[in-house]
Design a protein around this motif. Structure first.
Motif, mmCIF file in Angstrom:
data_model
loop_
_atom_site.group_PDB
_atom_site.id
_atom_site.type_symbol
_atom_site.label_atom_id
_atom_site.label_comp_id
_atom_site.label_asym_id
_atom_site.label_seq_id
_atom_site.Cartn_x
_atom_site.Cartn_y
_atom_site.Cartn_z
ATOM 1 N N ARG A 140 -4.661 13.076 2.457
ATOM 2 C CA ARG A 140 -5.669 12.081 2.133
ATOM 3 C C ARG A 140 -5.011 10.729 1.896
ATOM 4 O O ARG A 140 -5.448 9.697 2.402
ATOM 5 N N LEU A 141 -3.913 10.773 1.138
ATOM 6 C CA LEU A 141 -3.186 9.540 0.825
ATOM 7 C C LEU A 141 -2.652 8.905 2.106
ATOM 8 O O LEU A 141 -2.746 7.699 2.320
ATOM 9 N N GLN A 142 -2.095 9.751 2.948
ATOM 10 C CA GLN A 142 -1.551 9.247 4.213
ATOM 11 C C GLN A 142 -2.660 8.604 5.045
ATOM 12 O O GLN A 142 -2.475 7.544 5.621
ATOM 13 N N ASN A 143 -3.848 9.261 5.069
ATOM 14 C CA ASN A 143 -4.967 8.714 5.833
ATOM 15 C C ASN A 143 -5.363 7.346 5.308
ATOM 16 O O ASN A 143 -5.647 6.428 6.078
ATOM 17 N N ILE A 144 -5.381 7.245 3.975
ATOM 18 C CA ILE A 144 -5.761 5.972 3.363
ATOM 19 C C ILE A 144 -4.732 4.910 3.740
ATOM 20 O O ILE A 144 -5.074 3.810 4.170
ATOM 21 N N LEU A 145 -3.455 5.276 3.599
ATOM 22 C CA LEU A 145 -2.399 4.308 3.900
ATOM 23 C C LEU A 145 -2.410 3.935 5.386
ATOM 24 O O LEU A 145 -2.187 2.792 5.752
ATOM 25 N N ASP A 146 -2.693 4.936 6.215
ATOM 26 C CA ASP A 146 -2.735 4.668 7.658
ATOM 27 C C ASP A 146 -3.911 3.774 8.035
ATOM 28 O O ASP A 146 -3.843 3.009 8.986
ATOM 29 N N ALA A 147 -4.998 3.920 7.242
ATOM 30 C CA ALA A 147 -6.186 3.120 7.546
ATOM 31 C C ALA A 147 -5.903 1.633 7.330
ATOM 32 O O ALA A 147 -6.538 0.782 7.937
ATOM 33 N N ASP A 150 -3.438 -3.234 9.097
ATOM 34 C CA ASP A 150 -2.961 -4.610 9.235
ATOM 35 C C ASP A 150 -1.753 -4.878 8.356
ATOM 36 O O ASP A 150 -1.205 -5.969 8.365
ATOM 37 N N ILE A 151 -1.361 -3.885 7.599
ATOM 38 C CA ILE A 151 -0.250 -4.107 6.694
ATOM 39 C C ILE A 151 0.727 -2.941 6.828
ATOM 40 O O ILE A 151 0.323 -1.792 6.935
ATOM 41 N N ALA A 152 2.000 -3.289 6.885
ATOM 42 C CA ALA A 152 3.012 -2.242 6.968
ATOM 43 C C ALA A 152 3.375 -1.816 5.559
ATOM 44 O O ALA A 152 3.709 -2.653 4.726
ATOM 45 N N ILE A 153 3.236 -0.505 5.296
ATOM 46 C CA ILE A 153 3.580 0.025 3.977
ATOM 47 C C ILE A 153 4.753 0.971 4.160
ATOM 48 O O ILE A 153 4.691 1.905 4.954
ATOM 49 N N MET A 154 5.841 0.684 3.459
ATOM 50 C CA MET A 154 7.027 1.536 3.583
ATOM 51 C C MET A 154 7.607 1.783 2.201
ATOM 52 O O MET A 154 7.331 1.029 1.271
ATOM 53 N N THR A 155 8.405 2.818 2.080
ATOM 54 C CA THR A 155 9.204 2.958 0.862
ATOM 55 C C THR A 155 10.663 3.057 1.260
ATOM 56 O O THR A 155 11.000 3.582 2.327
ATOM 57 N N ILE A 162 14.669 3.667 4.968
ATOM 58 C CA ILE A 162 13.213 3.844 4.963
ATOM 59 C C ILE A 162 12.882 5.323 4.789
ATOM 60 O O ILE A 162 13.369 6.175 5.528
ATOM 61 N N GLN A 163 12.045 5.615 3.784
ATOM 62 C CA GLN A 163 11.693 7.005 3.475
ATOM 63 C C GLN A 163 10.294 7.364 3.966
ATOM 64 O O GLN A 163 9.995 8.521 4.185
ATOM 65 N N PHE A 164 9.449 6.366 4.034
ATOM 66 C CA PHE A 164 8.042 6.627 4.381
ATOM 67 C C PHE A 164 7.498 5.395 5.090
ATOM 68 O O PHE A 164 7.860 4.275 4.762
ATOM 69 N N THR A 165 6.623 5.625 6.077
ATOM 70 C CA THR A 165 5.925 4.497 6.693
ATOM 71 C C THR A 165 4.480 4.890 6.928
ATOM 72 O O THR A 165 4.180 6.071 7.111
ATOM 73 N N ASN A 166 3.611 3.928 6.932
ATOM 74 C CA ASN A 166 2.241 4.208 7.352
ATOM 75 C C ASN A 166 2.107 3.826 8.833
ATOM 76 O O ASN A 166 3.055 3.335 9.444
ATOM 77 N N LEU A 167 0.918 4.063 9.364
ATOM 78 C CA LEU A 167 0.676 3.770 10.767
ATOM 79 C C LEU A 167 0.857 2.276 11.049
ATOM 80 O O LEU A 167 1.371 1.868 12.090
ATOM 81 N N TYR A 177 5.313 6.282 15.964
ATOM 82 C CA TYR A 177 5.026 6.800 14.630
ATOM 83 C C TYR A 177 6.212 7.577 14.063
ATOM 84 O O TYR A 177 6.779 8.436 14.712
ATOM 85 N N ASN A 178 6.573 7.221 12.857
ATOM 86 C CA ASN A 178 7.611 7.923 12.089
ATOM 87 C C ASN A 178 9.034 7.699 12.577
ATOM 88 O O ASN A 178 9.961 8.249 12.018
ATOM 89 N N GLU A 179 9.214 6.894 13.634
ATOM 90 C CA GLU A 179 10.581 6.691 14.122
ATOM 91 C C GLU A 179 11.383 5.794 13.184
ATOM 92 O O GLU A 179 12.609 5.777 13.220
#
Lengths: 495, 271
Positions: A140-147, A150-155, A162-167, A177-179
């Motif tokens: 669910r969280l990933q879906n929200i972040l992917d939605a 217009d903004i790149a969200i990473m950790t 880079i540990q995490f990225t959204n769409l 995706y995920n590269e």
């Protein structure tokens, strides 16, 4: 002693059945534990079990027994003499009894194991359930972040990996995706001076977040350019903030938000070009005007009437102001477009401060202001561009003197940290109103018009300082002094 | 993935001989039919298989929705016949829950089958007082599911590393697992629910294929009374009681089962 006597004396319950499950022998313990008084042998072994165990016996135990000749450690319930059902472990093996094929059933009480297993089983089911819930929440969280496309969200981790990225991250940076996961953030910075300073700032920031507990609330925000996978360059606004770990044991991460600001930068560039062109055009006639007025003022000093002379002097002063404004505009244009050359080198901090303070001594004396320099015990060297450093420090010192009351003190304090040195310039003036703090380092801003009249200045000084400090990989900021006054600070990397 | 691979289908003999399709019961696999099937080698075409989720079937093909009730398993039976190109004259030999599965398949495709042989059949394991006694109450069947939970292979695999210790030797772990039925515990639970909570009493009444009901004399899972009930439901049926205690005469008394089947098939002019 006969075999039957020996079996009877065994310290566990033993039952012997024929090949079809009819009981032919029960030892003493088994009789005491499991044989109802009204029942006489022979009887089928399944009579000893409650219905659920009977089905299990028929659907699992017997087929296995016939297939493999033995079963080990099966958990079943058996009827006790008291009519209740008790847990046992069943081991069965084929053998021979009185010359006939038989099965030997050894029954061991399993109270403890039963409760232990039940606990484990419950724990497993619980953990499976938790895992499912976590997986649902994660999705669910990933879906929200992917939605948020217009903004790149990473950790990022401590090293900037880079540990995490959204769409949106993949979309903004043009990566599948995920590269991006597993790559260092450095990879996204193309190799030129402006982005190099950005990288230095990130490194310093990561270091501070992971080594200084007080840095947990700080946010790093700056504009930069990043390289897409295709090699295309895009303008972005980067914002870094720490994310606390889920527990003390788990490491914190850095949240990175990247927003595409290409359109705004494009307009800004147009505006900067326009301002730069206009400024250049101003400079030529202005230089001529200033030269003429200066000539008039000096060479014809004795010819001019007193009133005319005052007017000429006033024109000279204002033309010089205008020249400074034009120069500041050109400098700021260079800084914001990345055209300023930074020569980082190891410098003695003490000398840099001395040079700037000496330059401001005259101005401070006019207002009877004491310039107080406080240095750490071991003065470190710094990695900076000495001329740009000088310009920043002089600007901050001159501001401090300008806004200080007569007969007060301005402190210049240097503090050394693990990877940087921070300079604080503190005055005893009226300070900055909180609502104005956020706009301090932007262009053409002075706190109010009244100040404009009282204090001379283009309103570009702090914006230039910020541009220069950032270009050298440092940060600049403001905090209010106690009980009143302003503290401007900036950092530079240790040399 | 072909149906034949999915269901681990094993075929013996010539397709021109009478076709015997052996279907295993709950908790078992096709090998439970070995003793009986071997007696028919040479004069029949034999098909053995594992239901998806049992034996050596491909667990990846298990669909919880499809196998939520016995219809999904009946579909397996039909698909196996289709995959082998069988259109008619199949003699279905089912044990326990496979009797209900076979009945469902025979209702769906009556022309596919020539004879149905039911061993230890029960159309409904639950009691339905006052007229029907399946032998068990709901609590008994829930108890069975709990026992399965504590004995099944997944459980053993879960515990095996703990038992074998941190430097666990795969051989030890393997040995522990193999001593249990090799079935996925979640699937087994699902199959158990489909089996023991099913009520196919009306479906047997719709079967038009002639049948032989072989019931055990003393069987806690499928009593003689249940056999008599089925005999009434099935239009062209014979009931034969085997003098056997237990639920799996094909394993405990294969000779009796072989003779009964042979006699029946001779009487029906098949052998």
């Amino acid at each position: 002693m006969s075999i039957t006597d020996e079996l009877s004396a065994l310290p566990c319950s033993l039952i012997i059945t024929d090949a079809f499950g009819k009981i032919v022998f029960m030892n003493a313990l088994a009789r005491i534990e499991f044989l109802p008084e009204q029942v006489t042998l022979p009887t089928a072994i399944e009579q000893l079990f409650p219905p659920a165990a009977k089905i299990f016996l028929q659907t699992h135990l017997w087929p296995m027994l016939r297939k493999e000749g033995q079963v080990r450690e099966y958990y079943l319930n058996i009827k006790s003499k008291l009519g209740t059902s008790i847990p046992i472990l069943v081991n069965v093996a084929a053998g021979v009894y009185s010359g006939e094929s038989c099965y030997r059933w050894v029954l061991l009480p399993a109270y403890q194991r039963a409760s232990f297993e039940q606990e484990l089983l419950n724990a497993r089911q619980q953990s499976l359930q938790y895992a499912q819930e976590v997986s649902v929440l994660k999705q669910r969280l990933q879906n929200i972040l992917d939605a948020a496309q217009d903004i790149a969200i990473m950790t990022l981790d401590q090293m900037g990996v880079i540990q995490f990225t959204n769409l949106g991250a993949g979309k903004l940076l043009g990566y599948p995706y995920n590269e991006l996961v597993g790559q260092n953030i450095e990879m996204l910075f193309c190799n030129h001076q402006e982005t190099h300073a950005g990288l230095l700032r990130i490194k310093y920031y990561l270091n501070a977040i992971y080594t200084m507990p007080t840095a947990m609330e700080s946010v790093l925000e700056f504009e930069s350019t990043l390289a897409q996978q295709s090699g295309a360059i895009i303008d972005v606004l980067l914002q870094f903030r720490p994310v606390p770990g889920e527990s003390n044991a788990s490491p914190k991460q850095i949240l990175l938000l990247a927003t595409d600001i290409s359109k705004r930068k494009q307009l800004e560039r147009l505006q900067n070009d326009f301002v730069a062109t206009i400024s250049h055009e101003f400079r030529t006639p202005l230089t001529a005007i200033l030269a003429s007025l200066t000539l008039l003022s000096h060479r014809y000093e004795n010819v001019l009437e007193e009133k005319a002379k005052r007017l000429v002097d006033l024109s000279v002063i204002n033309s010089q102001r205008l020249k400074r404004l034009v120069n500041d505009l050109l400098d700021l244009g260079d800084i914001t477009s990345g055209n300023v050359t930074i020569n980082l080198q190891s410098c003695a901090l003490e000398q840099l401060i001395e040079r700037a303070v000496n330059e401001q001594t005259q101005a401070s004396k006019l207002k009877q202001i004491t310039l107080n320099v406080l240095m750490p015990e071991h003065v470190p060297s710094v990695c900076t561009d000495p001329d740009k450093f000088h310009r920043v420090l002089v600007n901050l010192l001159s501001n401090a003197i300008k806004f200080s009351p007569v007969n007060s003190t301005v402190n210049v304090q240097a503090t050394a940290y693990a990877s940087c040195v921070v300079l604080r310039i503190e005055d005893q003036g009226c300070g900055v109103k909180p609502e104005f703090e956020s706009r301090l380092f932007t262009q053409f801003t002075q706190e109010n018009n009244a100040s404009n009249r009282e204090y001379e200045g283009s309103g570009l000084g702090l914006a230039i300082c910020k541009g220069l400090v950032n270009a050298m990989g440092g940060e600049i900021g403001y905090q209010s002094a106690q009980p009143h006054g302003a503290i401007f600070w900036f950092s530079c990397l240790r040399g | 993935m072909s149906v034949l691979q999915r269901n681990n289908v094993r075929v013996l003999g010539k397709p021109s001989d009478p076709v015997l399709l052996f279907a295993h019961g709950f908790g078992c696999n096709q090998s439970m039919w070995d003793s009986v099937a071997s007696a028919f080698i040479g004069n029949t075409y034999q098909i053995l298989f594992d239901y998806v989720g049992s034996g050596q079937s491909d667990l990846r093909c298990y669909q919880f929705e499809r196998y939520a009730n016995l219809q999904g398993y009946a579909q397996d039976v039909i698909e196996i016949c289709d995959a082998l190109g069988l259109e008619r004259d199949v003699i279905f030999v089912g044990h326990s829950v496979s009797c209900s599965i076979g009945a469902l398949a025979a209702v769906a495709r009556p022309n596919l089958f020539r004879e149905m042989i039911f061993l230890g059949a029960s159309p409904c394991f639950l009691n339905d007082p006052p007229h029907y006694s399946g032998g068990f109450d709901k609590d008994d069947l829930e108890g069975l599911l709990a026992l399965m939970n504590q004995n099944y292979v997944g459980w053993a695999e879960y515990l095996a590393p703990v038992v074998a210790g941190p430097d666990n030797n795969p051989e030890i772990a393997g040995e522990l697992s193999n001593s249990f039925c090799s079935t996925d515990p979640v699937i087994a639970q699902h199959f158990a629910r489909a089996t023991f909570f099913a009520d196919n009493r009306d479906d047997f009444a719709k079967v038009t294929v002639p049948s032989l009901i072989l019931q055990h004399q003393d069987d806690v899972l499928a009593s003689v009374a249940v056999g008599e009930f089925l005999h009434k439901q099935l239009k062209h049926s014979q009931l034969k009681i085997l003098d056997v205690a237990g639920h799996a005469a094909h394993m405990s008394h294969p000779g009796l089962v072989i003779t009964a089947i042979q006699d029946y098939l001779k009487e029906r002019d098949i052998l």
